[in-house]
Scaffold this motif. Sequence first.
Motif, PDB file in Angstrom:
ATOM      1  N   MET A   1      14.686 111.668 114.122  1.00 40.58           N
ATOM      2  CA  MET A   1      13.597 111.326 112.421  1.00 40.58           C
ATOM      3  C   MET A   1      13.963 112.420 111.800  1.00 40.58           C
ATOM      4  O   MET A   1      13.748 113.348 111.838  1.00 40.58           O
ATOM      5  CB  MET A   1      13.059 110.461 113.295  1.00 40.58           C
ATOM      6  N   PRO A   2      13.983 111.972 110.442  1.00 43.55           N
ATOM      7  CA  PRO A   2      13.259 113.244 109.154  1.00 43.55           C
ATOM      8  C   PRO A   2      12.006 113.684 109.684  1.00 43.55           C
ATOM      9  O   PRO A   2      10.924 112.977 110.336  1.00 43.55           O
ATOM     10  CB  PRO A   2      14.193 112.861 108.218  1.00 43.55           C
ATOM     11  N   THR A   3      11.823 115.056 109.287  1.00 42.61           N
ATOM     12  CA  THR A   3      10.848 116.197 110.054  1.00 42.61           C
ATOM     13  C   THR A   3       9.942 115.850 108.755  1.00 42.61           C
ATOM     14  O   THR A   3       8.208 115.472 108.817  1.00 42.61           O
ATOM     15  CB  THR A   3      10.835 116.802 110.469  1.00 42.61           C
ATOM     16  N   ASN A   4      10.327 115.756 107.448  1.00 41.25           N
ATOM     17  CA  ASN A   4       9.460 115.678 106.449  1.00 41.25           C
ATOM     18  C   ASN A   4       9.344 114.111 104.934  1.00 41.25           C
ATOM     19  O   ASN A   4       8.830 113.661 104.233  1.00 41.25           O
ATOM     20  CB  ASN A   4      10.279 115.846 105.337  1.00 41.25           C
ATOM     21  N   VAL A   5       8.637 113.466 106.934  1.00 37.81           N
ATOM     22  CA  VAL A   5       7.819 112.215 107.059  1.00 37.81           C
ATOM     23  C   VAL A   5       6.449 112.496 106.261  1.00 37.81           C
ATOM     24  O   VAL A   5       5.721 112.999 107.138  1.00 37.81           O
ATOM     25  CB  VAL A   5       8.036 110.959 107.644  1.00 37.81           C
TER      26      VAL A   5
ATOM     27  N   ASP B   1      13.624 108.799 117.731  1.00 35.53           N
ATOM     28  CA  ASP B   1      13.477 107.265 117.487  1.00 35.53           C
ATOM     29  C   ASP B   1      12.585 106.361 117.110  1.00 35.53           C
ATOM     30  O   ASP B   1      12.911 105.922 118.475  1.00 35.53           O
ATOM     31  CB  ASP B   1      15.217 107.089 118.465  1.00 35.53           C
ATOM     32  N   PRO B   2      12.071 105.899 116.480  1.00 37.55           N
ATOM     33  CA  PRO B   2      11.627 105.418 116.585  1.00 37.55           C
ATOM     34  C   PRO B   2      11.892 103.639 117.147  1.00 37.55           C
ATOM     35  O   PRO B   2      11.122 103.467 117.347  1.00 37.55           O
ATOM     36  CB  PRO B   2      10.744 104.752 114.740  1.00 37.55           C
ATOM     37  N   PHE B   3      12.818 103.463 117.427  1.00 34.94           N
ATOM     38  CA  PHE B   3      13.818 102.211 117.342  1.00 34.94           C
ATOM     39  C   PHE B   3      14.241 102.295 119.413  1.00 34.94           C
ATOM     40  O   PHE B   3      14.976 101.486 119.596  1.00 34.94           O
ATOM     41  CB  PHE B   3      14.295 101.987 116.770  1.00 34.94           C
ATOM     42  N   SER B   4      13.628 103.467 119.994  1.00 33.19           N
ATOM     43  CA  SER B   4      14.267 103.649 121.047  1.00 33.19           C
ATOM     44  C   SER B   4      13.010 103.416 121.935  1.00 33.19           C
ATOM     45  O   SER B   4      11.762 103.282 121.693  1.00 33.19           O
ATOM     46  CB  SER B   4      14.673 105.141 121.351  1.00 33.19           C
TER      47      SER B   4
ATOM     48  N   LYS C   1      21.803 100.084 123.427  1.00 36.12           N
ATOM     49  CA  LYS C   1      20.733  98.738 122.761  1.00 36.12           C
ATOM     50  C   LYS C   1      20.143 100.065 122.497  1.00 36.12           C
ATOM     51  O   LYS C   1      18.438  99.295 122.109  1.00 36.12           O
ATOM     52  CB  LYS C   1      20.762  97.606 123.093  1.00 36.12           C
ATOM     53  N   LYS C   2      19.716 101.087 122.679  1.00 34.79           N
ATOM     54  CA  LYS C   2      18.628 102.098 123.037  1.00 34.79           C
ATOM     55  C   LYS C   2      17.283 101.598 123.761  1.00 34.79           C
ATOM     56  O   LYS C   2      16.398 101.943 123.425  1.00 34.79           O
ATOM     57  CB  LYS C   2      17.992 102.188 121.377  1.00 34.79           C
TER      58      LYS C   2
ATOM     59  N   PRO D   1      15.960 115.251 130.467  1.00 31.93           N
ATOM     60  CA  PRO D   1      16.310 116.085 129.150  1.00 31.93           C
ATOM     61  C   PRO D   1      16.985 115.872 127.923  1.00 31.93           C
ATOM     62  O   PRO D   1      16.844 116.022 126.926  1.00 31.93           O
ATOM     63  CB  PRO D   1      17.463 116.706 130.049  1.00 31.93           C
ATOM     64  N   ASP D   2      16.942 114.227 128.011  1.00 34.07           N
ATOM     65  CA  ASP D   2      17.071 113.298 126.821  1.00 34.07           C
ATOM     66  C   ASP D   2      15.757 112.481 126.047  1.00 34.07           C
ATOM     67  O   ASP D   2      15.649 111.903 124.902  1.00 34.07           O
ATOM     68  CB  ASP D   2      18.034 111.844 127.054  1.00 34.07           C
ATOM     69  N   ASP D   3      14.866 112.567 127.116  1.00 35.58           N
ATOM     70  CA  ASP D   3      13.287 111.834 126.435  1.00 35.58           C
ATOM     71  C   ASP D   3      13.283 111.785 125.451  1.00 35.58           C
ATOM     72  O   ASP D   3      12.530 111.320 124.701  1.00 35.58           O
ATOM     73  CB  ASP D   3      12.915 112.186 128.337  1.00 35.58           C
ATOM     74  N   ALA D   4      12.978 113.747 125.318  1.00 31.20           N
ATOM     75  CA  ALA D   4      12.826 114.288 123.877  1.00 31.20           C
ATOM     76  C   ALA D   4      13.628 113.743 122.708  1.00 31.20           C
ATOM     77  O   ALA D   4      12.774 113.686 121.746  1.00 31.20           O
ATOM     78  CB  ALA D   4      12.412 115.502 123.869  1.00 31.20           C
TER      79      ALA D   4
END
Length: 343
Positions: free
Chosen positions: A1-5, A209-212, A182-183, A201-204
């Motif tokens: 996700m972009p950091t500058n939201v 991802d807002p849709f995971s 399907k995330k 290690p993949d959790d971060a």
Amino acid sequence: MPTNVSPEYKKAEDAYRNAREPRERLDCLREMLRTIPKHKGTDHLQADIKTRIKQLSEELAGPKKGGRRGGPSLVVRPEGAAQLCLEGPPNAGNSHLHAALTGSHSDIGPYPYTTHLPVPGMLPYEDIHFQLVDLPPVSDDFMEPWFVNALQPADGVLLVIDVADPECLEQVPTVIDRLAEKKIFLRSGWQGLDEAQDADPDDADDANDPFSLILPTVLIANKSDLDPDPGEVETLEELLGLRYPALTVSAKTGDGLDTLGPFLFRALEIVRVYTKTPGKPADNDKPFTVRRGGTVLDVARLVHKDIAENLKFARMWGTEVFDGQQVGPDHIVSDGDLVELHV
């Protein structure tokens, strides 16, 4: 996700993650699209949001006349202390187990795909209930297109396997991989377990991802009556490289079924809070449930939104307070507390 939201977008995204109802999620998606910064770095995320808005809008609108759809929303409204979904490969005994645990009328048969729609049922534990939702099986050949929506409200997954079937060595990774496409990520960590759980290690990355959808998972080794070797499950997890907590049960004989309620209560850190109206006896039959760290205000929201909005203070009885002690809305409740809300 972009950091500058923007903070407004981040607030909408957090609301989406916590949304339990399809209509609520749709409103959050629209707010995310409205507040997301419009630049090249967010193009992919904007497209993903628009796609999900379209899908949810169509599902909430219902089937089109004379047309076909990819599948209904089929979201089971959460009830009880928590919602858990039963998932697994074909013929693992999901429906038989669901019926044995909840008394439901799931279709049961010695052939795969007897379950076509979500089937809810309630598992009693002491004076609360856990909602168990039986879902269709997942295989390399087929997975229902509405799985993402069905799992959205879930607090965890019961991954059911036939411990006596050697094919589960291939079936379990297939289920995990198909859901990951399907995330939907099945993880070993449950907040309330005493045992230390290593972070995946993949959790971060998944959490960004807002849709995971990251769901704590317990392996339910069903049909233990066909393979009573107590070390079989540990061997299976070692071969598969899994670290899920595991329960060995038999839907046929009932062995081990009584271990699920205590496991869920501990793993989900359920806190029961009883209420009373000023001047009246306490209601000791039907507690409200929150998670560890929940507050008096969280309990008030469960009682009624108007009470929560106008809450001034509460009087409490419990192990961490003096009898009748006055506390504020932010006071953290403990299991077994009695709360008298004042507005």
